[in-house]
Design a protein around this motif. Structure first.
Motif, short mmCIF file in Angstrom:
data_model
loop_
_atom_site.label_atom_id
_atom_site.label_comp_id
_atom_site.label_asym_id
_atom_site.label_seq_id
_atom_site.Cartn_x
_atom_site.Cartn_y
_atom_site.Cartn_z
N PRO A 113 0.41 -1.66 0.11
CA PRO A 113 -0.29 -0.40 0.09
C PRO A 113 1.19 1.47 0.02
N GLY A 114 0.09 2.39 -0.28
CA GLY A 114 1.35 3.53 0.18
C GLY A 114 -0.30 4.69 -0.54
N PRO A 115 0.81 5.87 -0.35
CA PRO A 115 -0.46 7.32 -0.80
C PRO A 115 -0.69 7.45 -2.28
N PHE A 116 -1.42 7.68 -2.55
CA PHE A 116 -2.61 7.63 -3.80
C PHE A 116 -1.62 8.92 -4.58
N PRO A 117 -0.51 8.35 -5.96
CA PRO A 117 -0.31 9.78 -6.35
C PRO A 117 -0.76 9.73 -7.53
N LEU A 118 -0.29 12.00 -7.48
CA LEU A 118 -0.73 12.21 -8.68
C LEU A 118 -0.63 11.79 -9.78
N PRO A 119 -0.97 12.87 -11.51
CA PRO A 119 -0.56 12.35 -11.96
C PRO A 119 0.89 13.04 -12.93
N ILE A 120 2.19 11.87 -13.73
CA ILE A 120 3.05 13.26 -13.39
C ILE A 120 4.03 13.17 -12.34
N ILE A 121 3.83 13.63 -11.57
CA ILE A 121 4.32 13.77 -10.23
C ILE A 121 4.77 13.01 -8.85
N GLY A 122 3.81 11.35 -8.89
CA GLY A 122 3.36 10.66 -8.43
C GLY A 122 3.32 11.92 -7.07
N ASN A 123 4.01 10.63 -6.09
CA ASN A 123 3.94 11.36 -4.30
C ASN A 123 4.47 13.33 -3.91
N LEU A 124 4.96 13.40 -4.94
CA LEU A 124 6.84 14.30 -4.81
C LEU A 124 5.64 15.61 -4.10
N LEU A 125 4.37 16.20 -4.16
CA LEU A 125 3.76 16.82 -3.18
C LEU A 125 4.11 16.68 -1.92
N GLN A 126 3.46 15.29 -1.24
CA GLN A 126 3.60 14.95 0.20
C GLN A 126 5.10 14.34 0.26
N LEU A 127 6.14 14.91 -0.28
CA LEU A 127 7.04 14.68 0.76
C LEU A 127 8.30 15.76 0.64
N ASP A 128 9.10 15.93 1.20
CA ASP A 128 10.04 17.43 1.17
C ASP A 128 11.65 16.92 1.03
N THR A 129 11.82 17.65 -0.46
CA THR A 129 12.60 16.97 -1.15
C THR A 129 14.67 17.43 -0.27
N LYS A 130 13.89 18.05 0.49
CA LYS A 130 15.30 18.46 1.63
C LYS A 130 15.47 17.37 2.62
N ASN A 131 14.14 16.94 2.99
CA ASN A 131 14.38 15.67 4.07
C ASN A 131 13.69 15.01 3.82
#
Length: 436
Positions: free
Chosen positions: A35-53
């Motif tokens: 299981p996992g968080p629902f991914p958005l088109p193209i960007i997947g789950n990037l909005l749910q992740l802090d890319t600096k952490n």
């Protein structure tokens, strides 16, 4: 509503529908992805992740989805394994199935699928075998390597003495030490710290590290022989990066922690005086008689958590893992943070405490949870050398110097900067005061 807005909304809806139709099901049923968080088109789950952490973000998701879950970096599917049991099961019990190296664009751009760290398949097997054999032939694991580390430590001490107790940034010199040891092994030559060739090499290594530790974003070659010049060059580069930058970062972080906790430094001084004294240099045999110093070094590595989610692995084939099936070529993140900071194994894990590696009698206590070098088939080739360097360099420094901070120890911030692939130690200066 403006026609352009309506058209935009329709396009978004269509893309979303297409993505839902084409995306893999997230069912909890047998044979499905974790299981996992629902991914958005193209960007997947990037909005749910802090890319600096990234490690903190993925750790938070583990609290929701459990020790095995799926997340998408753009269109790249990643299965995250959280906690000691899941990580050990994947890298030991399923070591062969997960022995492939995961693919991430920022890594692929640097390695091009070459070298010993980021290659796969027969190329990786040949280069790892070649690297281990060559390093052994050049003295790895033998007394000669220990002597080279001891010699380099003496040069390091001379550099610190030149500071005359003035505020000193140890970053460059501590980077040179393990780099020079690797040079001694591979080229049979060390360089003076002022040598322009060494400086150029350090600049190239630092540039590579900056690329690898930049925020996360989005070529394999079919060659009959893996021993091409480009492959060998990148293999040597891998050895420098894995064998020098990681060790120097640990050394710098260790000194910062010792500035923060002078009472720990005092205990190391006492143990050095009792076991080694001032008349001879430390050697690896001393480690067995110095449980406190050994525990401090282990705790430095645990607390630093240098590569929080390990170097990515990948599934070589469709692999059944627990109640799920992980498709071939899926990138696997094994959370070393969740192991090194396990509260049951290391109570008050957020605190720097050498007691995590000491028993009630003050003897050194091993822990299966200590895996900063990873475990399994793709664990660090240079682990033995790194352990030797850390012990000999730390003990040489503390045998000869008192470390004095520029500010009150309680005001020292020891928080590593998590930035993409690994952790970066904050800049600092200190006084190296020769012991009388």
């Amino acid at each position: 509503m403006e026609p352009s807005v309506i058209i935009f909304l329709i396009l978004v809806l269509c893309i979303s529908c297409l993505f839902l139709i084409s995306s893999p099901r997230k069912s909890h049923g047998k044979g499905q992805l974790p299981p996992g968080p629902f991914p958005l088109p193209i960007i997947g789950n990037l909005l749910q992740l802090d890319t600096k952490n990234i490690d903190k973000s993925l750790g938070s998701l583990a609290k929701v989805y459990g020790s095995v879950y799926t997340v998408y970096f753009g269109s790249e599917r990643v299965v995250v394994l959280h906690g000691y049991e899941a990580v050990k099961e994947a890298l030991i019990a399923h070591g062969e199935e997960f022995a492939a190296r995961g693919s991430l664009p920022i890594i692929d751009a640097v390695s091009k699928g070459l070298g010993v760290v980021f290659s796969n398949g027969e190329r990786w097997k040949q280069l790892r075998r070649f690297s281990l054999m060559t390093l052994r032939n050049l003295g790895m694991g033998k007394r000669s390597i220990e002597e080279q580390v001891q010699e380099e430590a003496k040069y390091l001490l001379e550099e610190f003495k030149k500071s005359n107790g003035q505020p000193y940034d140890p970053k460059f010199i501590l980077e040179c030490v393990p780099c020079n040891v690797i040079c001694s092994v591979i080229f049979q030559k060390r360089f003076e710290y002022s040598d322009q060739k060494l400086k150029s090499l350090m600049e190239l290594l630092e540039e590579n590290i900056k690329i690898l530790t930049s925020p996360w974003i989005q070529k394999k070659q079919n060659q009959q022989s893996e021993f091409t010049m480009e492959n060998l060059i990148i293999t040597v580069s891998d050895l420098f990066i894995a064998g020098s930058e990681t060790t120097s970062t640990t050394l710098r972080y260790g000194l910062l922690l010792l500035l923060k906790y002078p009472e720990i430094t005092d205990k190391i001084h006492e143990e050095i005086d009792r076991v080694i004294g001032r008349e001879r240099s430390p050697c690896m045999k001393d480690r067995n008689s110095m449980p406190y110093t050994d525990a401090v070094i282990h705790e430095i590595q645990r607390h630093l958590d240098l590569i929080p989610f390990n170097v990515p692995h990948a599934a070589k084939q469709d692999t059944r893992f627990r109640q799920y099936v992980i498709p071939k070529d899926t990138t696997i993140f094994t959370s070393l943070t969740s192991v090194l900071y396990d509260e049951k194994e290391f109570p008050n894990a957020d605190q720097f405490d050498p007691g995590h590696f000491l028993d009630e009698s003050g003897n050194f206590k091993k822990s299966d949870y200590f895996m900063p070098f990873s475990i399994g088939k793709r664990s660090c080739v240079g682990e033995g050398l790194a352990r030797m360097e850390l012990f000999l360099v730390f003990t040489n420094i503390l045998q000869n110097f008192t470390l004095k901070p520029l500010i009150d120890p309680k005001d020292i911030d020891t928080t590593p900067i998590s930035n993409g692939f690994g952790c970066v130690v904050p800049s600092y200066k200190l006084h190296f005061l020769p012991l009388q």
